[in-house]
Design a protein around this motif. Sequence first.
Motif, mmCIF file in Angstrom:
data_model
loop_
_atom_site.group_PDB
_atom_site.id
_atom_site.type_symbol
_atom_site.label_atom_id
_atom_site.label_comp_id
_atom_site.label_asym_id
_atom_site.label_seq_id
_atom_site.Cartn_x
_atom_site.Cartn_y
_atom_site.Cartn_z
ATOM 1 N N ARG A 359 0.850 -1.186 0.000
ATOM 2 C CA ARG A 359 0.000 0.000 0.000
ATOM 3 C C ARG A 359 0.894 1.248 0.000
ATOM 4 N NH1 ARG A 359 -4.468 -0.109 4.428
ATOM 5 N NH2 ARG A 359 -5.365 -1.544 2.905
ATOM 6 N N THR A 360 0.537 2.211 -0.835
ATOM 7 C CA THR A 360 1.325 3.443 -0.957
ATOM 8 C C THR A 360 0.548 4.610 -0.370
ATOM 9 O OG1 THR A 360 2.434 2.635 -2.944
ATOM 10 C CG2 THR A 360 2.482 5.008 -2.552
ATOM 11 N N PHE A 361 1.263 5.437 0.427
ATOM 12 C CA PHE A 361 0.665 6.605 1.068
ATOM 13 C C PHE A 361 1.351 7.874 0.565
ATOM 14 C CE2 PHE A 361 0.111 3.140 4.075
ATOM 15 C CZ PHE A 361 -1.223 3.259 4.450
ATOM 16 N N ILE A 362 0.572 8.928 0.428
ATOM 17 C CA ILE A 362 1.117 10.284 0.285
ATOM 18 C C ILE A 362 1.020 10.935 1.654
ATOM 19 C CG2 ILE A 362 0.924 12.508 -0.884
ATOM 20 C CD1 ILE A 362 1.705 10.230 -2.725
ATOM 21 N N ILE A 363 2.164 11.414 2.181
ATOM 22 C CA ILE A 363 2.200 11.875 3.566
ATOM 23 C C ILE A 363 2.703 13.312 3.635
ATOM 24 C CG2 ILE A 363 3.110 11.448 5.877
ATOM 25 C CD1 ILE A 363 3.549 8.567 5.115
ATOM 26 N N PRO A 364 1.854 14.291 3.969
ATOM 27 C CA PRO A 364 2.344 15.629 4.341
ATOM 28 C C PRO A 364 2.751 15.635 5.815
ATOM 29 C CG PRO A 364 -0.046 15.626 4.239
ATOM 30 C CD PRO A 364 0.388 14.237 3.866
ATOM 31 N N GLU A 365 3.876 16.291 6.112
ATOM 32 C CA GLU A 365 4.394 16.340 7.484
ATOM 33 C C GLU A 365 4.726 17.775 7.865
ATOM 34 O OE1 GLU A 365 6.680 12.004 7.713
ATOM 35 O OE2 GLU A 365 7.833 13.865 7.478
ATOM 36 N N LEU A 366 4.583 18.060 9.142
ATOM 37 C CA LEU A 366 4.990 19.346 9.716
ATOM 38 C C LEU A 366 5.936 19.045 10.868
ATOM 39 C CD1 LEU A 366 4.643 22.455 9.726
ATOM 40 C CD2 LEU A 366 2.825 22.132 11.429
ATOM 41 N N ASN A 367 7.157 19.602 10.822
ATOM 42 C CA ASN A 367 8.180 19.312 11.820
ATOM 43 C C ASN A 367 8.762 20.598 12.388
ATOM 44 O OD1 ASN A 367 8.269 16.403 11.609
ATOM 45 N ND2 ASN A 367 9.246 16.681 9.611
ATOM 46 N N LEU A 368 9.211 20.501 13.627
ATOM 47 C CA LEU A 368 10.049 21.533 14.244
ATOM 48 C C LEU A 368 11.444 20.945 14.375
ATOM 49 C CD1 LEU A 368 10.291 24.336 15.579
ATOM 50 C CD2 LEU A 368 9.792 23.232 17.767
ATOM 51 N N ASP A 393 -8.553 4.861 0.670
ATOM 52 C CA ASP A 393 -9.687 4.492 1.506
ATOM 53 C C ASP A 393 -9.934 5.459 2.660
ATOM 54 O OD1 ASP A 393 -7.339 3.820 2.671
ATOM 55 O OD2 ASP A 393 -8.014 1.905 3.487
ATOM 56 N N LYS A 394 -8.860 5.987 3.289
ATOM 57 C CA LYS A 394 -9.070 6.831 4.466
ATOM 58 C C LYS A 394 -7.816 7.655 4.765
ATOM 59 C CE LYS A 394 -9.175 4.687 8.407
ATOM 60 N NZ LYS A 394 -9.456 3.718 9.500
ATOM 61 N N VAL A 395 -7.939 8.524 5.767
ATOM 62 C CA VAL A 395 -6.832 9.365 6.219
ATOM 63 C C VAL A 395 -6.418 8.891 7.614
ATOM 64 C CG1 VAL A 395 -6.081 11.689 6.838
ATOM 65 C CG2 VAL A 395 -7.606 11.340 4.880
ATOM 66 N N ARG A 396 -5.129 8.664 7.793
ATOM 67 C CA ARG A 396 -4.603 8.209 9.074
ATOM 68 C C ARG A 396 -3.646 9.264 9.621
ATOM 69 N NH1 ARG A 396 -5.191 4.243 5.417
ATOM 70 N NH2 ARG A 396 -6.095 2.243 6.056
ATOM 71 N N GLN A 397 -3.488 9.298 10.931
ATOM 72 C CA GLN A 397 -2.595 10.259 11.589
ATOM 73 C C GLN A 397 -1.387 9.533 12.164
ATOM 74 O OE1 GLN A 397 -5.090 12.122 14.504
ATOM 75 N NE2 GLN A 397 -6.060 13.497 13.027
ATOM 76 N N LYS A 398 -0.305 10.260 12.249
ATOM 77 C CA LYS A 398 0.918 9.688 12.827
ATOM 78 C C LYS A 398 1.775 10.794 13.419
ATOM 79 C CE LYS A 398 4.144 9.974 8.933
ATOM 80 N NZ LYS A 398 5.252 10.613 9.641
ATOM 81 N N MET A 399 2.817 10.418 14.153
ATOM 82 C CA MET A 399 3.835 11.341 14.644
ATOM 83 C C MET A 399 5.199 10.790 14.263
ATOM 84 S SD MET A 399 3.895 10.563 18.748
ATOM 85 C CE MET A 399 5.437 11.469 18.936
ATOM 86 N N GLN A 400 6.204 11.645 14.229
ATOM 87 C CA GLN A 400 7.538 11.212 13.833
ATOM 88 C C GLN A 400 8.616 11.937 14.627
ATOM 89 O OE1 GLN A 400 5.439 12.581 11.404
ATOM 90 N NE2 GLN A 400 6.246 14.662 11.351
ATOM 91 N N LEU A 401 9.729 11.234 14.822
ATOM 92 C CA LEU A 401 10.938 11.770 15.450
ATOM 93 C C LEU A 401 12.115 11.387 14.571
ATOM 94 C CD1 LEU A 401 10.321 10.743 19.176
ATOM 95 C CD2 LEU A 401 10.119 13.046 18.231
ATOM 96 N N GLY A 402 13.091 12.280 14.482
ATOM 97 C CA GLY A 402 14.232 11.974 13.643
ATOM 98 C C GLY A 402 15.487 12.706 14.076
ATOM 99 N N ALA A 403 16.617 12.283 13.523
ATOM 100 C CA ALA A 403 17.913 12.908 13.798
ATOM 101 C C ALA A 403 18.817 12.671 12.600
ATOM 102 C CB ALA A 403 18.538 12.352 15.066
ATOM 103 N N GLY A 404 19.817 13.532 12.458
ATOM 104 C CA GLY A 404 20.729 13.356 11.338
ATOM 105 C C GLY A 404 21.894 14.314 11.394
ATOM 106 N N LEU A 405 22.641 14.364 10.289
ATOM 107 C CA LEU A 405 23.798 15.236 10.135
ATOM 108 C C LEU A 405 23.648 16.044 8.846
ATOM 109 C CD1 LEU A 405 26.787 12.899 11.051
ATOM 110 C CD2 LEU A 405 26.042 14.891 12.345
#
Length: 455
Positions: A359-368, A393-405
Amino acid sequence: MRVYIMYSRICFCIVLLFSAQACSSLLGLPSNPERSTMGESTSYTTELKKLPLPKEKIVIGVYKFRDQTGQYKPSENGNNWSTAVPQGTTTILIKALEDSRWFIPIERENIANLLNERQIIRSTRQEYLKDAEKNSQALPPLLYAGILLEGGVISYDSNIMTGGIGARYFGIGASSQYRQDRITIYLRAVSTLNGEILKTVYTSKTILSTGINGSFFKYIDTERLLEAEVGLTQNEPVQLAVTEAIEKAVKSLIVEGIRDKIWGKALDNNADYLSVVDEYNREQEQNNSRLVGNRFPNNYRQKFSVFAAIEGQKVKDDYVNPKMNVGAKAGVKYFINPSFNVELNANIFTLENQNIISRTFIIPELNLEYLILPKYKLSPYIYGGGGFMLSKDKVRQKMQLGAGLEYLVDKNIALRISSQYDMGFKDDWEDLASGKRKDQAVRFALGINIYIGKK
């Protein structure tokens, strides 16, 4: 049977030994004794030798140019009484003066030995040449210096910057570490005519130590364990760092002397000298805004940026056999201040369990996002936020955390590497609710960030 097992283990150990030897050769590790060679040259050795020649060489003396830090090598186990800085810095300085072809260095560090040897020559002549020609040539007079060089190594700072990065997954891991030390040198020219200090210059050089290693640790079965590791550590020689700092100080002394007419006015209208001075002035102007750690008060990064990245994505849901997929992300950033920015992006995420669901999702995200070292070219960062997973079929919600260089390869272009962890609020990404754990995903991204607008 036992004998067969024993011989099998012996053969396996022999294969491992040959493999380790082959790997060490591939990594450039020394396996045989090396012949002695001439000493390495630094980048400033070549620059000193390419300086335009003076109208007349200057006789110069160096009594002592020594380590004034008293610093000992850092040691993790017990005391270490070896000095951190080489003790032959006077010799290094004299070699740099010779390479510049601007000076005639004269022996002053061991002047007592020189005077003693001349006295032996006179005594020998008086003792054994009594009947020889009375007008035999006397010893020529010693050269005297018009300028003395003073100063020394005044600082050795350990661990001004340390860091590393690593990861481990199911017994397979790799990591990299680095450490920076810093050495500082002051050099001044003193007139022997009246004791005036004609010029003082100051240079510094970082000393880099890096190490990388990888390891593999896995149980083959309940009684057999397979473990392997490889690593490489490289330390920049302190002697070469001291040499480079001293050569830079000698070049700075020569160029500033030309600019300030210390070596005479005859150099004013020479095009070769003027080009060297102009280049030095540009370097000095840029250096005026540099702080420790190659950091600048005016941060590199502008108010806005656009970015794009390629991702490796893997879901952790209620089905078995999750499959790694490739996705993409693109977005914009607005910097509230040099450290914090608000990010809006859109990405493509593919959830797939082999032979079960895709299943493929298109995901808009807002991050600080928070840049930990915003005024450095290389900066770690962390971020967090939320998003919507859009499907047919529907819209789902999620949260995300990340780190990098992030590393700035140019003043407006940066490369980024990051890892992100996604967690759903419900266990419904694949329309199967099983167990207590919500659906999750892990992403690894490699991308580019382009800065636009004002700082």
